[in-house]
Scaffold this motif. Structure first.
Motif, PDB file in Angstrom:
ATOM      1  N   LYS A 161      46.520  32.138  50.564  1.00  7.84           N
ATOM      2  CA  LYS A 161      46.864  32.441  51.960  1.00  7.84           C
ATOM      3  C   LYS A 161      46.093  33.624  52.537  1.00  7.84           C
ATOM      4  O   LYS A 161      46.221  33.913  53.711  1.00  7.84           O
ATOM      5  CB  LYS A 161      48.357  32.687  52.072  1.00  7.84           C
ATOM      6  N   THR A 162      45.299  34.306  51.705  1.00  2.85           N
ATOM      7  CA  THR A 162      44.529  35.456  52.190  1.00  2.85           C
ATOM      8  C   THR A 162      43.096  35.361  51.669  1.00  2.85           C
ATOM      9  O   THR A 162      42.802  34.577  50.749  1.00  2.85           O
ATOM     10  CB  THR A 162      45.130  36.790  51.688  1.00  2.85           C
ATOM     11  N   LYS A 163      42.238  36.195  52.238  1.00  3.58           N
ATOM     12  CA  LYS A 163      40.846  36.241  51.797  1.00  3.58           C
ATOM     13  C   LYS A 163      40.764  36.670  50.328  1.00  3.58           C
ATOM     14  O   LYS A 163      40.004  36.094  49.551  1.00  3.58           O
ATOM     15  CB  LYS A 163      40.057  37.196  52.691  1.00  3.58           C
ATOM     16  N   GLN A 164      41.551  37.669  49.955  1.00  2.10           N
ATOM     17  CA  GLN A 164      41.523  38.153  48.576  1.00  2.10           C
ATOM     18  C   GLN A 164      41.991  37.059  47.607  1.00  2.10           C
ATOM     19  O   GLN A 164      41.378  36.837  46.567  1.00  2.10           O
ATOM     20  CB  GLN A 164      42.394  39.397  48.413  1.00  2.10           C
ATOM     21  N   GLU A 165      43.066  36.359  47.953  1.00  4.37           N
ATOM     22  CA  GLU A 165      43.534  35.270  47.094  1.00  4.37           C
ATOM     23  C   GLU A 165      42.467  34.183  46.981  1.00  4.37           C
ATOM     24  O   GLU A 165      42.257  33.630  45.899  1.00  4.37           O
ATOM     25  CB  GLU A 165      44.831  34.667  47.651  1.00  4.37           C
ATOM     26  N   TYR A 185      37.286  34.029  57.086  1.00  2.00           N
ATOM     27  CA  TYR A 185      36.989  34.968  56.005  1.00  2.00           C
ATOM     28  C   TYR A 185      35.508  35.330  55.953  1.00  2.00           C
ATOM     29  O   TYR A 185      35.131  36.340  55.369  1.00  2.00           O
ATOM     30  CB  TYR A 185      37.399  34.409  54.642  1.00  2.00           C
TER      31      TYR A 185
END
Length: 194
Positions: free
Chosen positions: A139-143, A167
């Motif tokens: 759900k995030t750029k890091q994930e 992203y």
């Protein structure tokens, strides 16, 4: 009847002569006559990060040529991207992307995600919550960065990896394309597989 046969014979001789003439003319065409200049207005302006300009550049054969400098953004503007991962195992194909396996393309709908363990004959494939049907996805750029790693850690196993265009929205690429292309001395071979 003889007149009809004579007419057909005459027509066939005329056509044969015409085709032979065209063939001879084509063989006299040189590579220089086949070169077509590139037109900057043929590039999609929506994906440009800056206006197209012309710069003198050194080509791979060592010669110099006027080239279009084209700086593009990392996201296309001529089509929509996504979705890739459905949210729930009840979702239809419009909620997901595609899955390539064994030369076949499969729709990534909820049913496909639900049956991955059967598809791969491996019970470790479980990308959804059995009670709610919610598909586990980044759900995030890091994930996205962590889960898209070929050597993914245990914490991201059984995730549907969804890396959104936002992203990489700030990434730009610069291309130089000759205004008038040159024929290469030797052809380049491109691989059709990895």
């Amino acid at each position: 009847m003889i007149k009809t046969q004579l007419k057909l014979l005459t027509l066939s001789l005329v056509l044969t002569t015409a085709f032979i003439g065209c063939k001879e003319n084509k063989s006299n065409v040189t590579a220089d006559k086949l070169t077509i200049s590139v037109k900057s207005e043929n590039f999609l302006s929506g994906g440009l990060a800056e206006p197209i300009i012309i710069e003198s550049r050194t080509l791979s054969d060592g010669s110099t040529a006027d080239c279009y400098k084209i700086v593009v953004t990392s996201t296309p503007t001529d089509h929509e991207m996504g979705p890739w991962c459905p949210n729930n195992i009840s979702d239809d194909a419009s909620a997901g992307g595609i899955w390539l396996d064994g030369g076949k393309v499969h729709d990534v709908d909820g049913d496909f995600v639900k049956n991955l363990a059967t598809f791969y004959e491996d019970d470790t494939w479980m990308l959804y919550d059995k009670e709610t049907g919610e598909i586990t996805k980044t759900k995030t750029k890091q994930e996205c960065q962590e889960a898209a790693n070929p050597n993914v850690g245990v914490e991201y196993q059984n995730y549907c990896v969804e890396c959104l265009p936002s992203y990489v929205a700030d990434i730009q690429h610069t291309y130089y394309i000759p205004v008038t292309p040159k024929k290469a001395v030797t052809p380049y071979k491109f691989s059709s597989h990895p």
